[in-house]
Write a protein that holds these residues in place. Structure first.
Motif, PDB file in Angstrom:
ATOM      1  N   ARG A   9      -9.127  10.340  12.461  1.00 18.91           N
ATOM      2  CA  ARG A   9      -9.609   9.213  13.196  1.00 18.91           C
ATOM      3  C   ARG A   9     -10.791   9.131  14.005  1.00 18.91           C
ATOM      4  O   ARG A   9     -11.600   8.100  14.159  1.00 18.91           O
ATOM      5  N   SER A  20      -9.777  12.344   5.118  1.00 18.79           N
ATOM      6  CA  SER A  20     -10.394  10.953   5.399  1.00 18.79           C
ATOM      7  C   SER A  20      -9.521  10.398   6.535  1.00 18.79           C
ATOM      8  O   SER A  20     -10.064   9.386   7.009  1.00 18.79           O
ATOM      9  N   TYR A  21      -8.431  10.820   6.772  1.00 15.78           N
ATOM     10  CA  TYR A  21      -7.478  10.440   7.797  1.00 15.78           C
ATOM     11  C   TYR A  21      -7.942  10.746   9.261  1.00 15.78           C
ATOM     12  O   TYR A  21      -7.071  10.400  10.488  1.00 15.78           O
ATOM     13  N   HIS A  42     -13.315  10.786  13.525  1.00 12.02           N
ATOM     14  CA  HIS A  42     -14.743  10.680  12.820  1.00 12.02           C
ATOM     15  C   HIS A  42     -15.002   9.426  12.002  1.00 12.02           C
ATOM     16  O   HIS A  42     -16.023   9.139  11.342  1.00 12.02           O
ATOM     17  N   PHE A  43     -14.477   8.394  12.296  1.00 11.96           N
ATOM     18  CA  PHE A  43     -14.594   7.057  11.639  1.00 11.96           C
ATOM     19  C   PHE A  43     -15.816   6.319  12.190  1.00 11.96           C
ATOM     20  O   PHE A  43     -15.732   6.183  13.634  1.00 11.96           O
ATOM     21  N   THR A  96     -16.940   9.525   7.398  1.00 17.74           N
ATOM     22  CA  THR A  96     -15.651   9.969   7.543  1.00 17.74           C
ATOM     23  C   THR A  96     -15.613  11.477   7.672  1.00 17.74           C
ATOM     24  O   THR A  96     -16.752  11.965   7.269  1.00 17.74           O
ATOM     25  N   HIS A  97     -14.704  12.097   8.095  1.00 16.45           N
ATOM     26  CA  HIS A  97     -14.706  13.584   8.053  1.00 16.45           C
ATOM     27  C   HIS A  97     -14.905  14.132   6.701  1.00 16.45           C
ATOM     28  O   HIS A  97     -13.996  13.659   5.725  1.00 16.45           O
ATOM     29  N   PRO A 114     -17.080   8.176   1.740  1.00 13.92           N
ATOM     30  CA  PRO A 114     -17.124   6.771   1.729  1.00 13.92           C
ATOM     31  C   PRO A 114     -18.126   6.104   1.383  1.00 13.92           C
ATOM     32  O   PRO A 114     -19.413   6.902   1.534  1.00 13.92           O
ATOM     33  N   GLY A 161     -19.097  15.006   9.088  1.00 16.76           N
ATOM     34  CA  GLY A 161     -19.057  13.838   8.345  1.00 16.76           C
ATOM     35  C   GLY A 161     -20.076  13.403   7.563  1.00 16.76           C
ATOM     36  O   GLY A 161     -21.242  13.867   7.495  1.00 16.76           O
TER      37      GLY A 161
END
Length: 211
Positions: free
Chosen positions: A161, A158-159, A163-164, A153-154, A136, A78
């Protein structure tokens, strides 16, 4: 143009957040450089020279952070970046960090895209390697000692979840009104108790930086 006053590095290991201990603790780190803002106190139409000058700063900070985290580049999952601008500056000065900070981490972690296109904000067709996802970012104007929540984020999608995340960064006594703080952050994995579904890291399929 670049006059660095301080560099602050922080690394933490998270074993649990109230649930069972993770087999491998999540390691998160941040590095913040406090530097003079050459555009403080006035409106300068052409601020791009500083973005170019910040490129080596970004690479040096990325290398310092990876060394402080004491893991190989392949363990970083991340990343994120941010900037805090002193009161005599403006938010747009923090935007100068987007390319130097983001490209530095992506290059260090194995990105093979088109750097010139990336610097111009264009699509980097033909990208390969690691660190495919956009880094990000967040930025704000603030006084000495203010904090910034830097998003994570990963690095490849980016999707993802799990790793948010976000890491709070603060440098005591900075930024002064004529300074700014540029920040990089990295992590070694998902939140320790991630369990809200969504795209998993091991299910990344498109390799387009998104899914």
């Amino acid at each position: 143009m670049i006059d660095i006053r301080r560099i602050v590095t922080s690394v933490e290991d998270i074993f649990h957040e109230g649930g069972p201990c993770a087999e491998t603790p999540l390691r998160r780190g941040s590095i913040a450089a406090v530097l003079t803002n050459p555009y403080a106190g006035r409106y300068e139409p052409d601020i791009l020279p500083m973005m170019e000058a910040l490129n080596p700063v970004g690479l040096d900070m990325a290398k310092r952070l990876l060394a402080a985290m004491a893991v190989p580049a392949s363990d970083i999952q991340g990343y994120g970046k941010g900037a805090i601008i002193g009161a005599a500056g403006e938010q747009e000065h923090g935007a100068l960090w987007h390319v130097p900070g983001g490209y530095a981490m992506r290059e260090l972690l194995g990105w093979k895209g088109d750097a010139a296109a990336y610097a111009k904000g264009q699509s980097s067709g033909g990208q390969s390697g690691n660190a495919l996802a956009i880094v990000p970012s967040t930025k704000k104007v603030g006084g000495p000692g203010c904090t910034l929540d830097v998003p994570l984020t990963h690095i490849n999608a980016s999707y993802v979840r799990s790793h948010f995340d976000a890491i709070e960064v603060r440098v005591p006594g900075a930024p002064r009104p004529d300074e700014m703080i540029v920040i990089l952050a990295m992590s070694t994995g998902a939140r320790v108790h991630a369990r809200v579904g969504g795209l998993a890291a091991d299910a990344i399929a498109k390799w387009d930086g998104q899914r």
